[in-house]
Design a protein around this motif. Structure first.
Motif, short mmCIF file in Angstrom:
data_model
loop_
_atom_site.label_atom_id
_atom_site.label_comp_id
_atom_site.label_asym_id
_atom_site.label_seq_id
_atom_site.Cartn_x
_atom_site.Cartn_y
_atom_site.Cartn_z
N VAL A 165 -27.44 24.04 -43.03
CA VAL A 165 -26.78 24.98 -42.12
C VAL A 165 -26.77 26.38 -42.72
O VAL A 165 -27.10 27.37 -42.05
CB VAL A 165 -25.35 24.52 -41.79
CG1 VAL A 165 -24.54 25.64 -41.14
CG2 VAL A 165 -25.37 23.31 -40.87
N VAL A 166 -26.37 26.49 -43.97
CA VAL A 166 -26.30 27.79 -44.63
C VAL A 166 -27.65 28.48 -44.60
O VAL A 166 -27.75 29.69 -44.31
CB VAL A 166 -25.80 27.62 -46.09
CG1 VAL A 166 -26.02 28.89 -46.90
CG2 VAL A 166 -24.32 27.25 -46.10
N GLN A 167 -28.71 27.74 -44.86
CA GLN A 167 -30.05 28.35 -44.90
C GLN A 167 -30.53 28.74 -43.50
O GLN A 167 -31.16 29.80 -43.32
CB GLN A 167 -31.04 27.38 -45.55
CG GLN A 167 -30.75 27.14 -47.02
CD GLN A 167 -31.64 26.07 -47.60
OE1 GLN A 167 -32.79 26.32 -47.96
NE2 GLN A 167 -31.12 24.85 -47.70
N LEU A 168 -30.24 27.92 -42.51
CA LEU A 168 -30.62 28.27 -41.13
C LEU A 168 -29.89 29.53 -40.67
O LEU A 168 -30.48 30.41 -40.01
CB LEU A 168 -30.32 27.12 -40.18
CG LEU A 168 -31.22 25.89 -40.28
CD1 LEU A 168 -30.71 24.79 -39.35
CD2 LEU A 168 -32.67 26.23 -39.93
N LEU A 188 -24.86 29.06 -53.50
CA LEU A 188 -24.55 29.78 -52.27
C LEU A 188 -24.98 31.24 -52.37
O LEU A 188 -25.55 31.80 -51.43
CB LEU A 188 -23.05 29.69 -51.97
CG LEU A 188 -22.55 28.32 -51.48
CD1 LEU A 188 -21.03 28.25 -51.54
CD2 LEU A 188 -23.05 28.03 -50.07
N ALA A 189 -24.73 31.87 -53.51
CA ALA A 189 -25.13 33.26 -53.69
C ALA A 189 -26.64 33.42 -53.58
O ALA A 189 -27.14 34.41 -53.02
CB ALA A 189 -24.64 33.77 -55.04
N ALA A 193 -25.07 33.69 -49.31
CA ALA A 193 -23.76 33.32 -48.77
C ALA A 193 -22.66 33.70 -49.74
O ALA A 193 -22.86 33.79 -50.95
CB ALA A 193 -23.71 31.82 -48.48
N THR A 194 -21.46 33.87 -49.21
CA THR A 194 -20.27 34.19 -49.99
C THR A 194 -19.41 32.94 -50.15
O THR A 194 -19.04 32.32 -49.15
CB THR A 194 -19.44 35.29 -49.30
OG1 THR A 194 -20.23 36.47 -49.18
CG2 THR A 194 -18.19 35.61 -50.11
N ILE A 279 -37.00 26.37 -45.90
CA ILE A 279 -35.73 25.67 -46.02
C ILE A 279 -35.85 24.66 -47.15
O ILE A 279 -36.88 23.97 -47.27
CB ILE A 279 -35.36 24.92 -44.71
CG1 ILE A 279 -35.06 25.91 -43.59
CG2 ILE A 279 -34.18 23.99 -44.92
CD1 ILE A 279 -33.75 26.65 -43.72
N GLU A 280 -34.83 24.57 -47.97
CA GLU A 280 -34.79 23.58 -49.05
C GLU A 280 -33.79 22.49 -48.69
O GLU A 280 -32.69 22.80 -48.21
CB GLU A 280 -34.35 24.25 -50.36
CG GLU A 280 -34.11 23.26 -51.49
CD GLU A 280 -33.26 23.84 -52.62
OE1 GLU A 280 -33.21 23.20 -53.69
OE2 GLU A 280 -32.64 24.91 -52.43
N ILE A 281 -34.19 21.25 -48.89
CA ILE A 281 -33.24 20.14 -48.78
C ILE A 281 -33.01 19.61 -50.19
O ILE A 281 -33.84 18.88 -50.73
CB ILE A 281 -33.73 19.04 -47.84
CG1 ILE A 281 -33.82 19.56 -46.41
CG2 ILE A 281 -32.80 17.82 -47.90
CD1 ILE A 281 -34.18 18.55 -45.38
N PRO A 282 -31.90 20.01 -50.80
CA PRO A 282 -31.64 19.55 -52.18
C PRO A 282 -31.45 18.04 -52.23
O PRO A 282 -30.82 17.47 -51.34
CB PRO A 282 -30.35 20.28 -52.57
CG PRO A 282 -30.18 21.38 -51.56
CD PRO A 282 -30.84 20.88 -50.30
#
Length: 312
Positions: A165-168, A188-189, A193-194, A279-282
């Protein structure tokens, strides 16, 4: 079909309970019916929703029939074709999903329409973890319809679905407030993202991080976040939860999940984004099928960054 073994191995549970009810059984090799494909599974992700189903918490919505199988995500090789299947051939590498709780196994049958070809650049482990997080994230983001320059808060922002979600959102030019533990601040950074740490000060910290207001909220964790979003004054049609269905119904917010995006088009789009590195899926950890209980023990800690994957 002559080279396919006569038996497969599959995760099973015979009653509702904690992870101790899980075991791996020898079962007759599944046979594909018309329109179905037999897949030798190379990787299969695990998901929090499987815990709630196995515990019985979702019995009213998703009752189990015992003995029950388990698992939706899968990637593998086609080893058998049902009558009428022309989209695939023996030996094709595929990824997709099962709606029959059957992917945590060495072999499973799924309708051909629930599979796509695995991009060559996609690692097996990632391919086997793709479906639930990718399609759920796609659906959650589309539900709040973010615009460039807007601010969107995301709970469980470093988890399996949250990571995607964050990456999208970042790709859409959205400012993301990622609710997570401080241990995830660097990741996140790196996504732009914050971090907003969860805890007693969360409401105040979110307000401080977005003095001009938060435009939308995506909840990936629990009902308290849906309530928080409403309390913060975010419009209800821009609050989405993938898990807190009862709370969403109570408050009149959105509650879409992977079902809305469970189709070849979305899966192909997301697989391409991952295969091309956009997009990365960890992947947090992998486990052999026989250690399925250990895999869920790690997942149940609820602090996993990325997916946990079974390797049959």
């Amino acid at each position: 079909m002559s080279t396919v073994p006569t038996h497969a191995r599959a995760v099973r549970f015979d009653r509702y309970g904690d992870r101790d009810v899980l075991y791996v059984a020898d079962i007759p090799m599944p046979r594909p019916e018309p329109g179905e494909v037999l897949v030798e599974v190379r990787a299969a992700g695990i998901n929090p929703g499987e815990i709630t189903i196995r515990s019985g918490a979702m019995h009213d919505l998703f009752p189990a029939t015992f003995p029950s199988g388990q698992g939706s995500d899968l990637a593998g090789v086609v080893v058998g074709l049902g009558e009428g299947v022309t989209d695939f051939a023996i030996g094709d590498e595929v990824l997709g999903f099962s709606w029959e709780r059957s992917s945590h196994a060495t072999h499973t049958v799924v309708p051909a329409e629930q599979l796509i070809r695995k991009p060559a650049a996609l690692d097996w482990t990632v391919a086997g973890a793709l479906y639930v997080v990718a399609c759920t994230a796609w659906s959650a983001v589309h539900a709040v319809d973010p615009k460039p320059g807007e601010t969107v808060a995301v709970s469980a922002a470093a988890g399996g679905v949250g990571s995607v979600v964050v990456q999208l959102l970042a790709q859409r030019g959205v400012r993301v407030l990622g609710i997570a533990s401080p241990a995830n601040e660097a990741w996140l950074a790196a996504q732009g993202a914050t971090l907003v740490p969860y805890g007693d000060r969360l409401a105040a910290d979110l307000t401080a991080a977005a003095p001009d207001g938060i435009d939308a909220f995506i909840d990936l964790f629990g009902p308290e976040y849906v309530q928080l979003a409403v309390d913060l004054g975010i419009p209800k049609d821009r609050i989405e939860t993938i898990i807190s269905f009862a709370k969403a119904a109570e408050l009149g917010t959105k509650h879409e999940g992977s079902a809305e995006a469970s189709n070849r088009e979305v899966l192909t789009e997301m697989a391409d984004l991952v295969a091309t590195g956009r997009i990365e899926i960890p992947v947090a950890a992998t486990y052999p099928l026989d250690r399925v209980r250990d895999a869920y023990a790690e997942l149940e800690q609820r602090h996993t960054h990325g997916k946990i994957v079974l390797i049959p």
